[in-house]
Design an enzyme around this catalytic site. Structure first.
Site, PDB file in Angstrom:
ATOM      1  N   ASP A  78      -7.986  -5.587  -0.502  1.00 50.83           N
ATOM      2  CA  ASP A  78      -8.398  -6.331  -1.696  1.00 50.83           C
ATOM      3  C   ASP A  78      -8.063  -7.821  -1.609  1.00 50.83           C
ATOM      4  OD1 ASP A  78      -9.565  -4.213  -3.123  1.00 50.83           O
ATOM      5  OD2 ASP A  78      -7.588  -3.451  -3.651  1.00 50.83           O
ATOM      6  N   HIS A  87       0.845  -1.190   0.000  1.00 51.33           N
ATOM      7  CA  HIS A  87       0.000   0.000   0.000  1.00 51.33           C
ATOM      8  C   HIS A  87       0.879   1.238   0.000  1.00 51.33           C
ATOM      9  CE1 HIS A  87      -3.205   2.806   1.021  1.00 51.33           C
ATOM     10  NE2 HIS A  87      -3.999   1.881   0.526  1.00 51.33           N
TER      11      HIS A  87
END
Ligand code: CMC
Length: 375
Positions: A318, A265
């Site tokens: 996700d 991320h």
């Protein structure tokens, strides 16, 4: 020749740049805050409709405000016949990903929206509710067309999450399934200046309209480095296929510098709080379903262990989303559209915030080409 004013050169991908003020969301290392409330508390105590109101209207709803908001959402669920016709003509085209169909239909709906050209706060709130309600219906109808079943009309007695699953499958979900989808919608609803939201704000910043800004945001979310990662993560797990194949797959991925989808991320460096919440719910669901479902979490957990031990990189939301939706039997190409069914609320909140205090978003580029050539 005069040159443009110089500014400090940012890192690639605008990493670490604060691009503006916002009251909507704070992305912290250990949690995520929507208008002051942590997602940990929201995912336990609120429903998606509460969170949608919080984001769009700016605060926690009273019981009567929530009732009126729910009534408006339910009333806006149906689509014009022409839009259903567009879905029928596009959803089974071999080149059409569901995200592309969704983008086209959202853009088409603009022409039927009486507030389309009105950027006032009142009109934008009405459009936000219509888009939130209708995007779930587009996804449901699209899946009906793909599956060759008659269009399943929205059920006004069901919640936003329950109705979304019902329209996609033609069967009412269990309470556990409805809860999992509801929590995933809460977790996906908002994430400050991520790529799709920023795209929407750039479009809104030219004083363009909400439907156009949302269509642009959908295109940005589709990419596998952003929202498309939930589909890419599950495709990767299917490619791995077995627990025995995890180790060789991962070593090959490291050797070839292949990215492991659903990991890493730009902001979270020690893990994504959303991922642990969704993983817990998905794992419990898979455990109840039995070995065929558990297998995907076992493969996923082994991938996770290798990534954290060898690379110090953790799953983002996700990754558990891919496994969870898969064991629930949701077709993989609908994972990113379901993300849209939630993030539409964050996008609309940002578009309204941009319009409420607008200045054109127009950065500079660092020109690296030649100068002084003669034609
Ligand atoms: N697999 C393997 N290596 C990775 C991964 C990954 N998923 N993510 C980062 N790295 C490595 C990368 O190779 C690089 O190593 P090196 O410095 O040796 O070249 C380093 O970590 C920094 O990576 P980066 O791509 O420059 O980091 P970024 O901040 O630009 O990218 C990211 C963030 C999310 C695009 C990236 O982590 C990624 O591509 N992840 C996979 C796609 C994904 O899961 N996206 C969903 C993002 S979160 C939710 C959402 O927006 O939908």
């Amino acid at each position: 020749m005069t040159s443009a004013p110089t500014a400090p050169k940012p890192k690639a991908g605008l990493e670490g740049i604060i691009a503006g003020d916002s009251d909507i969301c704070a992305v912290e290392q250990d949690t995520l805050i929507y208008r002051g409330y942590s997602i940990g508390e929201l995912s336990e105590k609120a429903k998606f409709e509460d969170v949608a109101y919080l984001l769009l209207a700016g605060g926690k709803p009273s019981a009567s405000e929530l009732e009126a908001f729910n009534r408006d959402l339910v009333a806006e669920r149906s689509l014009p016949d022409d839009a259903i016709d567009i879905i029928k003509r596009t959803a089974t085209q071999p080149a059409a990903h569901p995200m592309d169909v969704l983008r086209t239909v959202v853009s088409y709906l603009a022409h039927f929206d009486p507030d389309c050209q009105d950027n006032s706060p009142e009109a934008e709130l009405r459009k936000s509710k219509r888009l939130t309600a209708k995007i779930a219906t587009i996804i449901g109808h699209m899946q009906n067309v793909i599956d060759g079943r008659d269009i399943v009309k929205p059920d006004p007695s069901l919640s936003h999450a329950g109705n979304l699953l019902y329209m996609m499958r033609g069967e009412k979900p269990t309470a556990e399934e409805e809860k999992i989808i509801d929590v995933s919608l809460i977790l996906y609803a908002e994430h400050d200046f991520n790529a799709s939201t920023f795209t929407g704000r750039v479009i809104a910043g030219t004083l363009s309209d909400m439907h156009g800004a949302v269509a642009g945001a959908i295109a940005a979310l589709k990419g596998p480095l952003h929202g498309g990662a939930n589909e890419a993560a599950m495709d990767m797990l299917k490619e791995i296929g077995s627990i025995e194949n995890v180790e060789p797959f991962m070593q090959n991925a490291f050797a070839t510098k292949r990215k492991i989808m659903g990991f890493g991320h730009r902001v979270y460096k020690n893990g994504d709080h959303r991922a642990s919440i969704l993983h817990g719910l998905g794992r419990a669901y898979a455990d109840n379903k039995g070995a065929d479902a558990q297998k995907w979490f076992e493969i996923g957990e082994k991938v996770q262990n290798i990534m954290s031990d060898e690379k110090g990189i953790f799953p983002n939301v996700d990754f558990p989303c891919g496994m969870t939706y898969f064991v629930m039997g949701i077709p993989v190409p609908q994972y990113t559209p379901i993300f849209v069914a939630s993030r539409i609320t964050g996008w609309c909140a940002h578009i309204m915030e941009q319009h409420s205090n607008n200045r054109l978003i127009r950065p500079l580029s660092n020109y690296t080409g030649p100068m002084g050539l003669n034609w």
